[in-house]
Design a protein around this motif. Structure first.
Motif, mmCIF file in Angstrom:
data_model
loop_
_atom_site.group_PDB
_atom_site.id
_atom_site.type_symbol
_atom_site.label_atom_id
_atom_site.label_comp_id
_atom_site.label_asym_id
_atom_site.label_seq_id
_atom_site.Cartn_x
_atom_site.Cartn_y
_atom_site.Cartn_z
ATOM 1 N N TYR A 126 0.820 -1.202 0.000
ATOM 2 C CA TYR A 126 0.000 0.000 0.000
ATOM 3 C C TYR A 126 0.859 1.260 0.000
ATOM 4 C CZ TYR A 126 -4.208 -2.679 0.127
ATOM 5 O OH TYR A 126 -5.220 -3.537 -0.229
ATOM 6 N N GLY A 127 2.046 1.193 0.576
ATOM 7 C CA GLY A 127 2.979 2.312 0.480
ATOM 8 C C GLY A 127 3.356 2.589 -0.968
ATOM 9 N N ASP A 128 3.602 1.521 -1.722
ATOM 10 C CA ASP A 128 3.915 1.675 -3.153
ATOM 11 C C ASP A 128 2.712 2.194 -3.931
ATOM 12 O OD1 ASP A 128 6.445 0.666 -2.636
ATOM 13 O OD2 ASP A 128 5.998 -1.340 -3.418
ATOM 14 N N ILE A 129 1.545 1.607 -3.670
ATOM 15 C CA ILE A 129 0.334 1.996 -4.407
ATOM 16 C C ILE A 129 -0.021 3.455 -4.147
ATOM 17 C CG2 ILE A 129 -2.170 1.603 -4.528
ATOM 18 C CD1 ILE A 129 -1.518 -1.414 -4.042
ATOM 19 N N LEU A 130 0.169 3.895 -2.914
ATOM 20 C CA LEU A 130 -0.236 5.250 -2.520
ATOM 21 C C LEU A 130 0.942 6.225 -2.459
ATOM 22 C CD1 LEU A 130 -2.732 4.225 0.306
ATOM 23 C CD2 LEU A 130 -3.276 4.854 -2.066
ATOM 24 N N ALA A 131 2.059 5.882 -3.088
ATOM 25 C CA ALA A 131 3.262 6.717 -3.010
ATOM 26 C C ALA A 131 3.026 8.140 -3.503
ATOM 27 C CB ALA A 131 4.402 6.066 -3.795
ATOM 28 N N ALA A 132 2.193 8.311 -4.504
ATOM 29 C CA ALA A 132 1.955 9.648 -5.071
ATOM 30 C C ALA A 132 0.924 10.447 -4.267
ATOM 31 C CB ALA A 132 1.500 9.521 -6.524
ATOM 32 N N TRP A 133 0.290 9.833 -3.297
ATOM 33 C CA TRP A 133 -0.710 10.527 -2.483
ATOM 34 C C TRP A 133 -0.002 11.336 -1.405
ATOM 35 C CZ3 TRP A 133 -5.998 8.067 -1.360
ATOM 36 C CH2 TRP A 133 -6.482 7.404 -2.498
ATOM 37 N N SER A 134 -0.590 12.470 -1.050
ATOM 38 C CA SER A 134 -0.036 13.283 0.033
ATOM 39 C C SER A 134 -0.295 12.584 1.369
ATOM 40 C CB SER A 134 -0.688 14.667 0.044
ATOM 41 O OG SER A 134 -2.034 14.571 0.505
ATOM 42 N N PRO A 135 0.507 12.900 2.373
ATOM 43 C CA PRO A 135 0.238 12.346 3.703
ATOM 44 C C PRO A 135 -1.177 12.666 4.194
ATOM 45 C CG PRO A 135 2.437 13.271 3.654
ATOM 46 C CD PRO A 135 1.769 13.655 2.346
ATOM 47 N N ASP A 136 -1.663 13.864 3.906
ATOM 48 C CA ASP A 136 -3.027 14.215 4.324
ATOM 49 C C ASP A 136 -4.065 13.346 3.626
ATOM 50 O OD1 ASP A 136 -2.175 16.154 6.101
ATOM 51 O OD2 ASP A 136 -2.567 17.835 4.739
ATOM 52 N N ARG A 138 -3.588 10.304 2.501
ATOM 53 C CA ARG A 138 -3.494 8.957 3.090
ATOM 54 C C ARG A 138 -4.188 8.911 4.449
ATOM 55 N NH1 ARG A 138 2.529 6.586 2.229
ATOM 56 N NH2 ARG A 138 3.187 8.358 1.008
ATOM 57 N N ASP A 139 -3.972 9.945 5.260
ATOM 58 C CA ASP A 139 -4.647 10.014 6.563
ATOM 59 C C ASP A 139 -6.164 10.055 6.385
ATOM 60 O OD1 ASP A 139 -2.328 9.959 8.091
ATOM 61 O OD2 ASP A 139 -2.230 12.139 8.318
ATOM 62 N N SER A 140 -6.631 10.853 5.420
ATOM 63 C CA SER A 140 -8.076 10.940 5.163
ATOM 64 C C SER A 140 -8.629 9.593 4.736
ATOM 65 C CB SER A 140 -8.367 11.986 4.086
ATOM 66 O OG SER A 140 -8.059 13.271 4.554
ATOM 67 N N GLU A 143 -8.850 7.272 7.731
ATOM 68 C CA GLU A 143 -9.959 7.633 8.623
ATOM 69 C C GLU A 143 -11.304 7.251 8.011
ATOM 70 O OE1 GLU A 143 -12.211 8.719 11.738
ATOM 71 O OE2 GLU A 143 -10.048 8.428 11.711
ATOM 72 N N LEU A 144 -11.493 7.522 6.732
ATOM 73 C CA LEU A 144 -12.764 7.198 6.083
ATOM 74 C C LEU A 144 -12.983 5.685 6.002
ATOM 75 C CD1 LEU A 144 -12.789 9.924 3.302
ATOM 76 C CD2 LEU A 144 -14.265 9.817 5.331
ATOM 77 N N LEU A 145 -11.934 4.932 5.717
ATOM 78 C CA LEU A 145 -12.070 3.472 5.703
ATOM 79 C C LEU A 145 -12.394 2.950 7.096
ATOM 80 C CD1 LEU A 145 -9.170 2.458 3.294
ATOM 81 C CD2 LEU A 145 -11.630 2.204 2.873
ATOM 82 N N HIS A 146 -11.779 3.532 8.114
ATOM 83 C CA HIS A 146 -12.081 3.141 9.496
ATOM 84 C C HIS A 146 -13.553 3.403 9.819
ATOM 85 C CE1 HIS A 146 -11.497 2.445 13.764
ATOM 86 N NE2 HIS A 146 -12.063 3.616 14.004
ATOM 87 N N ARG A 147 -14.038 4.567 9.441
ATOM 88 C CA ARG A 147 -15.446 4.898 9.692
ATOM 89 C C ARG A 147 -16.370 3.948 8.930
ATOM 90 N NH1 ARG A 147 -16.202 11.024 8.457
ATOM 91 N NH2 ARG A 147 -18.376 10.429 8.720
ATOM 92 N N LEU A 148 -16.029 3.637 7.688
ATOM 93 C CA LEU A 148 -16.837 2.698 6.906
ATOM 94 C C LEU A 148 -16.854 1.330 7.577
ATOM 95 C CD1 LEU A 148 -18.499 1.904 4.409
ATOM 96 C CD2 LEU A 148 -16.317 1.498 3.226
#
Length: 159
Positions: A126-136, A138-140, A143-148
């Protein structure tokens, strides 16, 4: 004029339809990614064993009934999975201190080692898949997956 809620074409229904589609794709692509990943760590445990070991690691030893209830599975299904895991040396059964007739299941050091290897491999993936995503972002997402997952878990509990 008809109410948008009854036509199924209002903004809320369009958004919910998109969510349904994205969750379906997430489940399919997640499984395909797991199966298609070339590293051995991903294949150390099947999905059921991984989920059981993760739960036991965080919640502590449990009997099959409690484990089945937490995972929202039939007791006989969990019994079969646990038996296979015991044969593979991933879990151990010990007498239940609260009920001498029953047993509790806990992960073995080998089970925890395999679980940690799979978890580390998945985290790298998932680090590789989301490498281009900002830390914010990734955090969002986290959090949204946790809520789901919390909403899905509360929905699946007996009422």
């Amino acid at each position: 004029m008809r109410n948008d809620r009854t036509t199924g074409t209002g903004p809320d229904e369009v958004t919910l339809g998109r969510i349904e589609t994205e969750v379906a794709l997430l489940m399919r692509l997640g499984e395909a990614t797991r199966r298609g990943t070339g590293t051995m760590e991903h294949r150390l445990l099947d999905r059921a064993a991984y989920v059981i070991l993760r739960h036991l690691d965080s919640a502590g030893p449990q009997n099959v009934s409690a484990l089945a209830a937490k995972l929202n599975l039939d007791g006989s299904t969990v019994t079969r999975q646990v038996s296979a895991m015991q044969r593979d040396g991933l879990i151990a059964r010990t007498p239940d201190p609260a009920d001498g007739r029953g047993t509790v299941i806990s992960p073995t050091p080998a089970g925890l080692q395999r679980m940690a290897a799979v978890q580390a491999a998945r985290t790298r993936l998932y680090g590789d898949i989301l490498a281009a995503w900002s830390p914010d972002d990734r955090d969002s997402l986290a959090e949204l997956l946790h809520r789901l997952n919390q909403a899905l878990e509360s929905r699946s509990r007996p009422r």
